[in-house]
Write an enzyme that holds these catalytic residues in place. Structure first.
Site, PDB file in Angstrom:
ATOM      1  N   ASP A  44     -11.968   8.168  -2.620  1.00  0.00           N
ATOM      2  CA  ASP A  44     -10.942   7.236  -2.165  1.00  0.00           C
ATOM      3  C   ASP A  44     -11.440   6.426  -0.984  1.00  0.00           C
ATOM      4  O   ASP A  44     -12.444   6.764  -0.348  1.00  0.00           O
ATOM      5  CB  ASP A  44      -9.674   8.004  -1.757  1.00  0.00           C
ATOM      6  CG  ASP A  44      -8.924   8.551  -2.954  1.00  0.00           C
ATOM      7  OD1 ASP A  44      -9.171   8.075  -4.075  1.00  0.00           O
ATOM      8  OD2 ASP A  44      -8.088   9.454  -2.767  1.00  0.00           O
ATOM      9  N   LYS A  66      -7.697   2.824  -3.280  1.00  0.00           N
ATOM     10  CA  LYS A  66      -6.564   1.910  -3.389  1.00  0.00           C
ATOM     11  C   LYS A  66      -6.233   1.371  -2.000  1.00  0.00           C
ATOM     12  O   LYS A  66      -6.127   2.125  -1.045  1.00  0.00           O
ATOM     13  CB  LYS A  66      -5.337   2.622  -3.945  1.00  0.00           C
ATOM     14  CG  LYS A  66      -5.499   3.225  -5.330  1.00  0.00           C
ATOM     15  CD  LYS A  66      -4.175   3.829  -5.780  1.00  0.00           C
ATOM     16  CE  LYS A  66      -4.300   4.483  -7.146  1.00  0.00           C
ATOM     17  NZ  LYS A  66      -5.016   5.773  -7.064  1.00  0.00           N
ATOM     18  N   MET A 180       0.296   6.445   6.212  1.00  0.00           N
ATOM     19  CA  MET A 180       0.354   5.168   5.475  1.00  0.00           C
ATOM     20  C   MET A 180       1.552   4.328   5.901  1.00  0.00           C
ATOM     21  O   MET A 180       2.202   3.690   5.080  1.00  0.00           O
ATOM     22  CB  MET A 180       0.393   5.436   3.963  1.00  0.00           C
ATOM     23  CG  MET A 180      -0.826   6.181   3.444  1.00  0.00           C
ATOM     24  SD  MET A 180      -0.698   6.705   1.722  1.00  0.00           S
ATOM     25  CE  MET A 180       0.445   8.088   1.856  1.00  0.00           C
TER      26      MET A 180
END
Length: 258
Positions: A44, A66, A180
């Site tokens: 990731d 992502k 996030m």
């Protein structure tokens, strides 16, 4: 995938490995051993470059990271890729920042792999919350200040509104960790204040924690939205009275811009 790189044979296992918050010295012994002997690594965007440097030079490196609005692969495509790699007979490491079972979709991937007959080994990692808090000298719990910790995600799926238990999260006796949450931190702060958490509640924002690129800043719920507005992600937020225990000599910096 280049022709000739797949080898047929045994199936799996796939190792879901926590890369920790960034510093390679914080990898578990098991995680480091698997990374250094992997034949295929699916990673990731939150995996630090210092950890990727441990991957063997002849191993397949597959970046499936992502970013908001920028997905190299969808989650179903990643799931299918892991199955294909496992069935090829390669030693597969699925490398995730922090811990694979803490906002890492590790549970979804493990479930999918097992449904397809693939053996899964989960190797836990130091969570980003624990690593970033330690890096700036903030305890997540402390007698008289915080008797618990709650982790939430500030990421809105498909652009929707955050649907969180704001009244429950606005607990002055609990440390709140927001993963996030960079894009939503202003709204999160407003909702917490509206639910009863004082505007003066300390907040720490930590960027690239435990790595040479680490930067952090201290603010309050009343100012964090404006203070962090120009920063680039990923940023982890620590909200609660324990933030006031950050050592006075711990130098703060403005977060790096997007």
């Amino acid at each position: 995938m280049p022709e000739g790189t797949m080898k047929m044979g045994a199936t799996g296992p796939v190792h879901l490995v926590g890369a920790g918050p960034g510093d390679p010295d914080l990898l578990t012994v098991r995680a480091r051993r698997l990374v250094e002997t992997a034949e295929a690594v699916v990673f990731d965007r939150l995996v630090a470059e210092e950890i990727l440097a441990l991957v063997p030079p002849d191993a397949l490196r597959l970046d499936v990271g992502k970013a908001p609005g920028q997905h190299r692969m969808t989650q179903p495509e990643i799931n299918a890729l892991l199955v294909d790699l496992a069935r090829s007979g390669l030693s597969v490491v699925r490398l995730k920042g922090g811990d694979p079972f803490t906002f890492g979709r590790g549970g979804e991937e493990a479930e999918y792999l097992r449904r397809h007959g693939i053996t899964v080994e989960v190797v836990p990692g130091v969570t980003s919350a624990a690593g970033c808090a330690a890096a700036i000298g903030v305890p997540l719990t402390h007698r008289g200040l915080a008797h618990g910790v709650r982790y939430v995600t500030g990421h809105c799926q498909d652009g929707g509104a955050l649907d969180l238990d704001w009244a429950g999260l606005a607990d002055p006796d609990t440390t709140l960790i927001v993963y996030m949450g960079f894009a939503q931190i202003g709204g999160i702060a407003e909702r917490l204040v509206a639910a009863g958490l004082p505007e003066t509640t300390p907040v720490a924002a930590v960027q690239s924690g435990t790595t040479p690129r680490q930067r952090h800043m201290l603010a309050t719920l009343g100012s964090i939205g404006e203070t962090a507005a120009l920063a680039g992600g990923p940023v982890l937020f620590i909200i609660g009275r324990v933030v006031a225990l950050a050592p006075a000599q711990a130098e703060c910096h403005a977060l790096a811009p997007a």
